[in-house]
Design an enzyme around this catalytic site. Sequence first.
Site, short mmCIF file in Angstrom:
data_model
loop_
_atom_site.label_atom_id
_atom_site.label_comp_id
_atom_site.label_asym_id
_atom_site.label_seq_id
_atom_site.Cartn_x
_atom_site.Cartn_y
_atom_site.Cartn_z
CE LYS A 92 27.58 41.80 -34.43
NZ LYS A 92 28.24 41.24 -33.25
CE LYS A 126 29.79 49.51 -30.90
NZ LYS A 126 30.25 49.23 -29.55
CE LYS A 166 36.03 41.48 -32.91
NZ LYS A 166 35.57 42.08 -31.65
#
Length: 338
Positions: free
Chosen positions: A199, A202, A115
């Site tokens: 994955k 959003k 991330k």
Amino acid sequence: MSKHTQRVFSGVQPTGNLHLGNYLGAISKFVTMQHDYESIFCVVDLHAITVPQDPAKLKAQTREVAAAYLAAGIDPEKSIIFQQSAVSAHAELAWILGCIARIGWLNRMTQFKDKAGKDKEKASVGLYTYPVLMAADILAYKATHVPVGEDQKQHLELARDIAAKFNNDMNAENFFPLPEPMIQGPATRVMSLRDGTAKMSKSDPSDLSRITFTDDADAIAKKFKKAKSDPDPLPTEKEGLEGRPEAKNLVGIYAALAGTDVETVLSEFGGQGFGALKPKLAELAVEKLSPLSAEMRRLMDDPSHIDSILTNGAERAEAIAAPILKDVKDIMGFRPRG
């Protein structure tokens, strides 16, 4: 034999755009678990602020996750539904556990590296210590079981390490349970419709990568039609899906929505092309998601009802967490108030 109550804890971040991965990987499984365990389901808004959030949107999105829980069938009388920030034990315990955890442990967390990317020096400290807060979420209730996807399994292992070290260092044998992961079903990790190795998210810039709770039947059909696939027919055996991430993802989604297993899906579609699977998959998704979306909209039209459920849930969560936190403070040697 463990002295701990069999208790499930899990949560979903209120970061908007709830999608099929949230439903199949988490929320739908919560509905089943509530019948077998004492269950606590949280809207983890403290986790959401590891990256900047618009306060008004965060508030609305917190209600949206709560509405999704309710629409999916989580019973607020049977289970506890609340927002994380409403119970201070999460943040308090996170500091204490942060002093138990080791930097080397956090340095091994792959999700932070993913991330933060190359510019990790500009990432928030909260993003780095996120797994310690997750440990506090779980241990504040002495949860024994945590439904997690494969991507969160490493964080749960850290929570177990922290619990074991606290118990050992503080001479408090078996004070915290070592929570067990619950990884269930054919679609525990739903992947992007545009890339079977990533994955469903959003944050993906392509709206075609995910099926959201607000998609209508036409949008769902379009997204599955355009979903990435490969030129080969579907295999007749599960082993034939290895090395075919898009095929594995679409078959897994079908199995999860149908409440069956991958082998059963392949017995129906094996030997056929994706042109046979995709329309049926779209029909099934519309059948399952349309009632959920409609009920969510109905609930969102009455925010005061959602707020009352969250408030009640926070009071019930506090009643469990406060005595546990008090015991932790006693063990640590903090002087009681008053």
